[in-house]
Design a protein around this motif. Structure first.
Motif, PDB file in Angstrom:
ATOM      1  N   SER A 556       0.518  -0.983   0.229  1.00 26.18           N
ATOM      2  CA  SER A 556      -0.290   0.538  -0.212  1.00 26.18           C
ATOM      3  C   SER A 556       1.069   1.303   0.098  1.00 26.18           C
ATOM      4  N   ASP A 618       0.643  -2.885   4.591  1.00 23.43           N
ATOM      5  CA  ASP A 618      -0.772  -2.862   4.448  1.00 23.43           C
ATOM      6  C   ASP A 618      -0.937  -1.272   5.014  1.00 23.43           C
ATOM      7  N   LEU A 619      -1.839  -0.558   5.045  1.00 32.16           N
ATOM      8  CA  LEU A 619      -1.950   0.818   5.008  1.00 32.16           C
ATOM      9  C   LEU A 619      -2.197   1.333   5.901  1.00 32.16           C
ATOM     10  N   GLN A 620      -2.713   0.246   7.020  1.00 35.32           N
ATOM     11  CA  GLN A 620      -1.377   0.945   8.645  1.00 35.32           C
ATOM     12  C   GLN A 620      -0.038   1.552   8.563  1.00 35.32           C
ATOM     13  N   GLN A 623       0.565   4.638   6.731  1.00 33.09           N
ATOM     14  CA  GLN A 623       0.127   5.578   7.271  1.00 33.09           C
ATOM     15  C   GLN A 623       1.347   5.631   8.536  1.00 33.09           C
ATOM     16  N   GLY A 645      -6.583   8.354   5.376  1.00 33.35           N
ATOM     17  CA  GLY A 645      -6.631   6.590   4.700  1.00 33.35           C
ATOM     18  C   GLY A 645      -7.697   6.802   6.276  1.00 33.35           C
ATOM     19  N   LEU A 649      -9.316   2.342   7.763  1.00 37.10           N
ATOM     20  CA  LEU A 649      -8.731   2.433   8.063  1.00 37.10           C
ATOM     21  C   LEU A 649     -10.179   1.676   9.493  1.00 37.10           C
ATOM     22  N   ARG A 650     -10.993   2.016   9.631  1.00 38.90           N
ATOM     23  CA  ARG A 650     -11.846   2.290  10.771  1.00 38.90           C
ATOM     24  C   ARG A 650     -12.444   0.890  10.844  1.00 38.90           C
TER      25      ARG A 650
END
Length: 650
Positions: A556, A618-620, A623, A645, A649-650
């Motif tokens: 990501s 990953d996106l986390q 970020q 993002g 992520l929520r």
């Protein structure tokens, strides 16, 4: 015995055919400016490893060459061959700058060759202005990717298991010298694009004489066929496009007109003092410099017809014609086009009369959306949650002239509830090749609150764009759009951006079209692009996208826009920026937008100043890394959102 002889005969015949093919390719390709000489051991895997490293250097380090000579010899010190070559009198005749790669030499932790010989070879090479590159040793990975895994999806765990089982490696030993992700990318991306002459011999002296003979055949036939590229624009999008284009194997230099402080400092990029609206100046520059491809970043020159001017002069210019660019240049044109071709979009009407527009608002109620018809730098859209807000927006545009000519006509449309996504494709007039999905944040403040901006951050991929949604977008929106443009007599070539609203029930509607790459979506998307951007653009201009594909980093990417305090309204300029990274990092990058160089400092020169981007597993993680980079950069009243993002992520 007979079976073994037959097998050996088959193997010999196969090798002979391969050598003949290689020789034919070498004889037919004489466009190199530089040749690589690789001194290595003669194992079956190592030449494959070096071929890949050679191409990696071409792509990532801008070495302009198209021939590879492998001096392979068993049980002999490769550094010795290198030194013998440097001493050979015929070597002095060459005008090339040779790049020599010695695998594994100089290591003191076992498995390497003599450290003194290695250092001696480097010193001798340096004294003759020869560059020596030293590479990591995990060549079995490349060998497997060249063979067994060549046309299949790569499963990292299976690859590791095979290497452990068949080659005796432990997982922790495999990738200690480099990233397995880079290894996989390089091997898959760069197969079968080299020319190889292989003077295999166990005698170092004979090998050197063979090398000289091969190199001599290249001397008189070299020519430069690399392209010069121009990226038109000065923002973060253009920095990202130029950075990506500069990695092309076919590119010598990338000019950015006018560029910014970031592009001025970037390797292989050169700023040109020509503004985006100076079509005549840009055309003259392209003709004088023999530019092979011009890529237009922002929408204003596209709507003004820069592509038409370049094409009339017989120059490659990537983007839509002025007629096709109306998809972004006029909201009314866009909405009428979608209605005419049954492309799903919000209910709407257009107005030049203020009283009629206000009456429509009172009839429909709020929430409702008011848009300036023309170009407004991404800020001409007001999402009004009360009738009073909507009426004020109409009055501001039609009477208050807040957006000038762009707001002399307004489009009022129904408010759509759901989640937005950016779907960007590269189109060749007939068909489209999708880019990686992405999602941006238009609102200035956390939680998607506050006024609309040009974009405060973006990430890729967008989880909301599932495989099913992706196919539906192509079938229900992108392909009908291209067919509609053909039917209306204005085929669309260039980047096409569809801003989507994906409703909770899965219904798709188009919010807007942009006739160029989105900003800041470009930055994280370019971080993930593994394909050659220049090749993609040229394929689209040649209407060859059906023969082309794209490759993406599986990770990501996320970008955070750092803006000047006060943006999107009035903001200061000229503040000195502190904390910009000084070293290259393969997993993070700061793209410049509104920056300039002044008195040796990088200063703010726009509303959106920088975009700090990072890759993560990953996106986390992406970020976290992007904000780690963002938090190091400061200037007076710097502003950025802290939740880019959050929807994913929520």
């Amino acid at each position: 015995m007979a079976r073994r002889q037959a097998a050996e005969g088959f193997k010999s015949n196969k090798k002979a055919k391969k050598q003949a093919k290689i020789k034919a390719r070498a004889e037919n390709t004489r466009d190199e400016r530089e040749t690589f000489i690789l001194a290595c051991e003669g194992t079956k895997t190592e030449p494959l490893y070096f071929e890949t490293i050679f191409l990696d250097l071409k792509r990532n380090h801008k070495i302009a060459a198209s021939s590879l000579v492998i001096a392979k010899h068993r049980h002999t010190n490769p550094s010795g061959v290198l030194q013998d070559l440097l001493d050979h009198p015929n070597y002095q005749d060459f005008n090339h700058r040779w790049i020599v790669i010695d695998r594994d030499e100089g290591r003191t932790n076992g498995g390497g060759h003599n450290l003194n010989d290695f250092n001696c070879a480097i010193n001798r090479a340096n004294s003759k202005n020869i560059e020596v590159a030293y590479s990591n040793p995990c060549f079995e990975i490349w060998y497997l990717l060249h063979t067994e895994f060549r046309n299949t999806a790569i499963n990292r765990d299976e690859l590791i298991a095979k290497l452990e089982r068949d080659y005796g490696y432990h997982k922790n030993q495999l990738f200690q010298h480099g990233s397995e992700r880079d290894a996989i990318h390089n091997a898959k991306q760069l197969l079968n694009t080299y020319d190889v002459v292989d003077p295999a011999n166990n005698n170092p002296s004979t090998t050197v004489h063979q090398l000289i003979a091969v190199l001599d055949s290249f001397k008189s036939t070299t020519k430069n066929t690399l392209m010069k590229i121009v990226i038109v624009g000065s923002g973060g999008r253009e920095h990202a496009l130029a950075w990506q284009a500069s990695q092309s194997l076919d590119v010598e230099n990338v000019f950015v007109a006018p560029g910014n402080a970031g592009t001025a400092l970037e390797k292989n990029l050169t700023n040109v003092a020509l503004e985006v609206g100076d079509t005549a100046g840009l055309l003259k520059f392209a003709q004088r410099e023999n530019i092979g491809l011009t890529i237009i970043g922002p929408e204003v020159p596209l709507v003004a017809g820069i592509v038409d001017a370049f094409q009339a002069a017989g120059l490659n210019c990537f983007g839509p014609s002025a007629a096709a660019a109306q998809l972004e240049g006029s909201k009314k044109f866009c909405k009428d086009f979608m209605a005419r071709h049954n492309i799903p979009t919000a209910e709407y009407d257009t107005f030049t009369d203020e009283a009629a527009a206000i009456a429509y608002i009172k009839q429909k109620g709020a929430p409702i959306v008011v848009k300036a018809d023309g170009l407004a730098a991404g800020k001409g859209v007001i999402v009004a949650f009360t009738e009073a807000e909507a009426i004020a927006a109409v009055e501001d545009m039609l009477s208050g002239n807040s957006f000038g000519e762009a707001g002399s006509r307004v489009v009022i449309e129904e408010f759509l509830d759901g989640e937005e996504a950016s779907f960007i494709v590269i189109a060749d007039g007939k068909q489209a090749l999708p880019m990686a999905s992405s999602q941006d944040h238009k609102a200035r403040d956390n939680g998607d609150k506050g006024p609309n901006t040009g974009g405060m951050g973006a990430y890729s991929p967008a989880p909301i764009v599932t495989a099913e949604i992706h196919q539906r977008v192509m079938d229900e929106i992108i392909n009908p759009t291209l067919q509609g443009m053909i039917a209306d007599g204005m085929p669309y070539t260039g980047f096409l951006y569809a801003g989507l609203m994906i409703k909770p029930n899965g219904e798709l509607k188009v919010l807007e079209y942009n006739c160029r790459f989105g900003d800041p979506e470009t930055q994280p998307i370019m971080m993930r692009l593994k394909s050659d951007l220049v090749t993609l653009c040229l394929a689209a201009l040649a209407q060859d996208l059906d023969k082309t594909s794209t490759e993406w980093d599986s990770r990501s990417a996320l970008g955070v826009v750092l803006a000047a305090g006060g943006y999107p309204n009035a903001y200061p300029k000229g503040d000195i920026i502190h904390g910009l990274p000084t070293e290259e990092n393969a997993e993070s990058k700061v793209f410049h937008a509104g920056t300039q160089e002044k008195d040796g400092n990088t200063v703010t020169a726009g509303g959106r100043v920088l975009c700090a981007c990072a890759l993560g597993d990953d996106l986390q993680q992406a970020q976290d890394k992007a904000y780690e980079l963002t938090d190091k950069i400061t200037w007076d009243k710097v502003y950025y959102r802290t939740d880019i993002g959050f929807k994913a992520l929520r």
